[in-house]
Motif scaffolding. Structure first.
Motif, PDB file in Angstrom:
ATOM      1  N   SER A   1       0.641   5.045   1.508  1.00 38.06           N
ATOM      2  CA  SER A   1      -0.159   5.859   2.426  1.00 38.06           C
ATOM      3  C   SER A   1      -0.321   7.289   1.948  1.00 38.06           C
ATOM      4  O   SER A   1      -1.413   7.846   1.990  1.00 38.06           O
ATOM      5  CB  SER A   1       0.484   5.869   3.817  1.00 38.06           C
ATOM      6  N   ASN A   2       0.780   7.907   1.486  1.00 41.56           N
ATOM      7  CA  ASN A   2       0.755   9.319   1.124  1.00 41.56           C
ATOM      8  C   ASN A   2       1.309   9.521  -0.278  1.00 41.56           C
ATOM      9  O   ASN A   2       2.336   8.943  -0.632  1.00 41.56           O
ATOM     10  CB  ASN A   2       1.595  10.143   2.120  1.00 41.56           C
TER      11      ASN A   2
ATOM     12  N   SER B   1     -10.181   5.126   0.366  1.00 37.75           N
ATOM     13  CA  SER B   1      -9.492   5.097   1.659  1.00 37.75           C
ATOM     14  C   SER B   1      -8.908   6.460   2.029  1.00 37.75           C
ATOM     15  O   SER B   1      -8.236   6.588   3.052  1.00 37.75           O
ATOM     16  CB  SER B   1      -8.381   4.042   1.644  1.00 37.75           C
TER      17      SER B   1
ATOM     18  N   ARG C   1      -4.308   1.053  -3.883  1.00 37.57           N
ATOM     19  CA  ARG C   1      -3.123   1.004  -3.029  1.00 37.57           C
ATOM     20  C   ARG C   1      -3.394   1.498  -1.616  1.00 37.57           C
ATOM     21  O   ARG C   1      -2.477   1.711  -0.850  1.00 37.57           O
ATOM     22  CB  ARG C   1      -2.001   1.848  -3.646  1.00 37.57           C
ATOM     23  N   GLY C   2      -4.641   1.692  -1.272  1.00 42.76           N
ATOM     24  CA  GLY C   2      -4.975   2.104   0.082  1.00 42.76           C
ATOM     25  C   GLY C   2      -4.476   3.485   0.445  1.00 42.76           C
ATOM     26  O   GLY C   2      -4.226   3.769   1.620  1.00 42.76           O
ATOM     27  N   VAL C   3      -4.358   4.364  -0.557  1.00 47.66           N
ATOM     28  CA  VAL C   3      -3.792   5.691  -0.298  1.00 47.66           C
ATOM     29  C   VAL C   3      -4.700   6.475   0.647  1.00 47.66           C
ATOM     30  O   VAL C   3      -5.911   6.516   0.489  1.00 47.66           O
ATOM     31  CB  VAL C   3      -3.557   6.452  -1.619  1.00 47.66           C
ATOM     32  N   ARG C   4      -4.077   7.103   1.664  1.00 44.03           N
ATOM     33  CA  ARG C   4      -4.826   7.845   2.681  1.00 44.03           C
ATOM     34  C   ARG C   4      -4.714   9.355   2.498  1.00 44.03           C
ATOM     35  O   ARG C   4      -5.540  10.102   3.021  1.00 44.03           O
ATOM     36  CB  ARG C   4      -4.347   7.454   4.072  1.00 44.03           C
ATOM     37  N   SER C   5      -3.709   9.801   1.758  1.00 44.43           N
ATOM     38  CA  SER C   5      -3.521  11.235   1.568  1.00 44.43           C
ATOM     39  C   SER C   5      -3.007  11.513   0.163  1.00 44.43           C
ATOM     40  O   SER C   5      -2.031  10.911  -0.269  1.00 44.43           O
ATOM     41  CB  SER C   5      -2.524  11.769   2.606  1.00 44.43           C
TER      42      SER C   5
ATOM     43  N   ASN D   1       0.832  -1.199   0.000  1.00 42.75           N
ATOM     44  CA  ASN D   1       0.000   0.000   0.000  1.00 42.75           C
ATOM     45  C   ASN D   1       0.869   1.251   0.000  1.00 42.75           C
ATOM     46  O   ASN D   1       2.028   1.223   0.402  1.00 42.75           O
ATOM     47  CB  ASN D   1      -0.921   0.020   1.216  1.00 42.75           C
TER      48      ASN D   1
END
Length: 200
Positions: free
Chosen positions: A67-68, A115, A92-96, A65
């Motif tokens: 994240s940013n 996400s 890819r489960g990107v959070r930001s 994944n």
């Protein structure tokens, strides 16, 4: 005199033939390599030093994944990569995502990154919502600065906000909804007891 001239010429650095290749050809070569070999090309010349980083295949082949994801400056070669990067980020489960893309019309896949907790878009054109858009279930911060929506974009903006139930920070600065007459907006997103909404 002649031998010394010959020695001077031979001591001159050889021309780097790789730098004369057009960027699309360099990219075409790199995409045919495995990721490990693509990274190794960094040692070939300046033109190749970090070219592998810009390839969409880097994201596609990365098994984990992400994240940013942040882009604050784009050169003329990177601009054509943005759509591929956004598409690759969807799963890819990107959070930001923090994207500054002056004048660029970004890909609608940014609205399929469910996400996302933080989404910041600057200096770009917002695409219409894709039919697959179901909302941002965990989005807490939305910042839109100097962006342009499609015609009647206020409807789309309301849809995004209303489909973000956890939204607690909203920043809108110089947002062009391309609408002559704005209806009364009803912003219903956010379950925070004290949402932080800022407009400019």
């Amino acid at each position: 005199m002649a031998p010394s001239r010959r020695r001077a010429r031979s001591s001159e650095p050889a021309a780097d033939l790789l730098t004369s290749l057009p960027p699309p050809l360099l990219d075409s070569i790199l995409t045919r390599l495995g990721l490990r070999d693509a990274v190794r090309t960094s040692a070939l010349s300046r033109a190749w030093r970090r070219r592998w980083v810009d390839l969409p295949c880097v994201l596609l082949r990365y098994p984990g994944n992400i994240s940013n994801f942040s882009i604050h400056s784009l050169d003329k070669h990177s601009v054509r990569r943005v759509d591929d990067w956004l598409i690759a980020l969807c799963n890819r489960g990107v959070r930001s995502i923090d994207l500054q893309a002056p004048g660029l019309a970004i890909h609608s896949s940014v609205f399929l990154c469910t996400s996302l907790v933080c989404l910041e878009l600057h200096l770009c054109s917002i695409p219409p919502l894709p039919v697959e858009f179901t909302g941002f279930p965990v989005l807490k911060q939305l910042k839109l600065m100097v962006v342009k929506f499609p015609p009647n974009g206020e409807i789309q903006l309301e849809a995004i906000i209303n489909a973000s139930p956890l939204l607690d920070t909203l920043t809108l600065s110089y947002v062009d909804t391309r609408s002559e007459a704005l209806p009364g907006w009803v912003i219903g997103g956010g379950q925070s007891p004290e949402p932080n909404y800022r407009f400019q």
